[in-house]
Design a protein around this motif. Structure first.
Motif, PDB file in Angstrom:
ATOM      1  N   VAL A 197       9.138  30.106  27.649  1.00  9.50           N
ATOM      2  CA  VAL A 197      10.425  31.516  28.460  1.00  9.50           C
ATOM      3  C   VAL A 197      11.451  30.217  27.995  1.00  9.50           C
ATOM      4  O   VAL A 197      11.694  29.740  28.571  1.00  9.50           O
ATOM      5  CB  VAL A 197       9.932  31.810  29.781  1.00  9.50           C
ATOM      6  CG1 VAL A 197       9.538  30.575  29.915  1.00  9.50           C
ATOM      7  CG2 VAL A 197      11.067  32.723  29.810  1.00  9.50           C
ATOM      8  N   THR A 198      12.321  31.536  27.803  1.00  8.26           N
ATOM      9  CA  THR A 198      14.020  31.080  27.805  1.00  8.26           C
ATOM     10  C   THR A 198      15.173  31.487  28.624  1.00  8.26           C
ATOM     11  O   THR A 198      14.531  32.789  28.613  1.00  8.26           O
ATOM     12  CB  THR A 198      14.160  30.820  26.478  1.00  8.26           C
ATOM     13  OG1 THR A 198      14.724  31.854  26.134  1.00  8.26           O
ATOM     14  CG2 THR A 198      13.312  29.502  25.065  1.00  8.26           C
ATOM     15  N   ASP A 208      15.761  35.164  27.317  1.00  9.34           N
ATOM     16  CA  ASP A 208      14.305  36.212  27.429  1.00  9.34           C
ATOM     17  C   ASP A 208      15.364  36.431  28.618  1.00  9.34           C
ATOM     18  O   ASP A 208      14.686  38.431  29.279  1.00  9.34           O
ATOM     19  CB  ASP A 208      13.365  36.038  27.841  1.00  9.34           C
ATOM     20  CG  ASP A 208      12.416  35.464  26.708  1.00  9.34           C
ATOM     21  OD1 ASP A 208      11.485  36.162  25.975  1.00  9.34           O
ATOM     22  OD2 ASP A 208      12.741  33.767  26.313  1.00  9.34           O
ATOM     23  N   ILE A 268      12.607  38.737  23.136  1.00 15.85           N
ATOM     24  CA  ILE A 268      12.858  38.467  23.022  1.00 15.85           C
ATOM     25  C   ILE A 268      11.232  38.353  22.825  1.00 15.85           C
ATOM     26  O   ILE A 268      10.142  37.360  22.578  1.00 15.85           O
ATOM     27  CB  ILE A 268      13.300  36.936  23.100  1.00 15.85           C
ATOM     28  CG1 ILE A 268      14.720  36.803  22.921  1.00 15.85           C
ATOM     29  CG2 ILE A 268      12.661  36.248  21.665  1.00 15.85           C
ATOM     30  CD1 ILE A 268      15.090  35.929  23.367  1.00 15.85           C
ATOM     31  N   THR A 280       8.582  34.404  20.822  1.00 19.61           N
ATOM     32  CA  THR A 280       9.408  33.495  21.559  1.00 19.61           C
ATOM     33  C   THR A 280       9.046  31.695  20.995  1.00 19.61           C
ATOM     34  O   THR A 280      10.340  31.003  20.461  1.00 19.61           O
ATOM     35  CB  THR A 280       9.422  33.616  23.106  1.00 19.61           C
ATOM     36  OG1 THR A 280       9.684  34.615  23.754  1.00 19.61           O
ATOM     37  CG2 THR A 280      10.549  32.420  23.789  1.00 19.61           C
ATOM     38  N   TRP A 332      11.160  37.142  14.774  1.00 18.70           N
ATOM     39  CA  TRP A 332      11.500  37.496  16.275  1.00 18.70           C
ATOM     40  C   TRP A 332      12.401  39.107  16.218  1.00 18.70           C
ATOM     41  O   TRP A 332      13.466  38.616  15.723  1.00 18.70           O
ATOM     42  CB  TRP A 332      12.291  36.394  17.578  1.00 18.70           C
ATOM     43  CG  TRP A 332      13.047  35.860  16.804  1.00 18.70           C
ATOM     44  CD1 TRP A 332      13.883  34.680  16.478  1.00 18.70           C
ATOM     45  CD2 TRP A 332      14.565  36.623  17.522  1.00 18.70           C
ATOM     46  NE1 TRP A 332      14.772  34.438  15.483  1.00 18.70           N
ATOM     47  CE2 TRP A 332      15.722  35.379  17.031  1.00 18.70           C
ATOM     48  CE3 TRP A 332      15.217  36.979  18.622  1.00 18.70           C
ATOM     49  CZ2 TRP A 332      16.904  35.567  17.335  1.00 18.70           C
ATOM     50  CZ3 TRP A 332      16.690  37.435  18.722  1.00 18.70           C
ATOM     51  CH2 TRP A 332      17.499  36.501  18.199  1.00 18.70           C
ATOM     52  N   SER A 360       4.874  37.086  16.086  1.00 23.29           N
ATOM     53  CA  SER A 360       5.335  38.155  16.743  1.00 23.29           C
ATOM     54  C   SER A 360       4.362  38.820  16.180  1.00 23.29           C
ATOM     55  O   SER A 360       4.934  40.106  15.478  1.00 23.29           O
ATOM     56  CB  SER A 360       6.681  38.221  16.056  1.00 23.29           C
ATOM     57  OG  SER A 360       7.880  39.881  16.567  1.00 23.29           O
TER      58      SER A 360
END
Length: 268
Positions: free
Chosen positions: A50-51, A54, A95, A98, A108, A195
């Motif tokens: 997770v960024t 996101d 997203i 990821t 993505w 994805s």
């Protein structure tokens, strides 16, 4: 964003509003994508990244969709869950893909799905790094970058291909059984783009004939399945038995494709 959009909006006007929101969300994500060297990344679990992108994208999606559709509920991958009064729920993956995102791949997408009466009814998928926008639903014509999606080809086993989504938390033997079935029983090719959302869009573009997934989340597929419904593509999910928090084991594609997949799904 228009303040007067509401639950009674026509399918055309709703699609226009949601597409604009998806594009802006994609621009936010793309800005982060171009700054990968400095992007902080956290781990939620094995190969589940997770960024900050996101979270920022999901916050934007919820805020914008709430302004446009204030009576609706929301359910997002990054924890955004808001009860609504209309019976409709926007299911969001800020997203999807990821892992591809943090590795610099273009596979993505921002996924916005609308859920009502136990079924996906509309979806917008935007892959900004590929300049790809796909929209459609049960009452909305499927469109790719504004153009109607051509009629899908008939299933031809001699040149068939399927997308595959196998969550890394699954036992290795379970994943291998899916691949064995594809190789030994179907005798067709497979691809895994990393994805779920874009795997479904590959059906819409004619790149694959179907998709089989073990342990996908509802936010992975809500938009894509709504788009495919407008193209006559079937799936094996009984939404009346599914909670939005559930993990899914399913396939989607033409009836001919699903008939061939049924033994695998029954075993799974």
């Amino acid at each position: 964003m228009a303040n007067n959009a509401n639950h009674s909006s026509s399918p055309t006007s709703m699609a226009t509003v949601v597409e604009a929101i998806a594009r802006r969300a994609g621009e936010i994500a793309l800005r982060h994508f171009r700054s990968l060297a400095t992007l902080p990344v956290e781990r939620k679990g094995h190969l589940d990244l997770v960024t900050s992108a996101d979270r920022e994208v999901e916050e934007y999606l919820i805020a914008s969709l709430r302004e446009a559709f204030p009576q609706d509920g929301f359910f997002g991958e990054e924890g955004g869950e808001i009860a609504g009064r209309s019976g409709r729920i926007w299911v969001l993956d800020p997203i999807d893909g990821t892992f591809n995102f943090v590795r610099g791949s273009h596979n993505w997408a921002v996924s916005i799905g609308l859920y009502e009466n136990h079924q996906p009814i509309f979806g917008a998928v935007y892959a900004p790094a590929r300049d790809l926008m796909v929209t459609g639903g049960v009452t909305s014509e499927a469109r790719i970058n504004g153009n109607p999606v051509p009629k899908l080809p008939e299933f031809d086993a001699s040149r068939a291909s399927t997308g595959v989504g196998l969550h890394p938390s699954l036992a290795t033997e379970d994943r291998l059984n899916v691949l064995r079935f594809i190789f030994d029983e179907l005798h067709i090719n497979f691809r895994c783009c990393g994805s779920s959302t874009l795997s479904l869009i590959e059906i819409a573009t004619g790149e694959t004939d179907g998709y089989v997934a073990l342990y996908d989340s509802t936010w992975d597929v809500m938009a894509g399945l709504a788009i495919l419904a407008s193209l006559g593509v079937s799936h094996t999910i009984d939404w009346k038995k599914v909670n939005l928090q559930d993990k899914l084991r399913f396939a989607c594609g033409s009836d001919a494709y699903l008939t061939r997949l049924r033994p695998l799904l029954e075993a799974a």
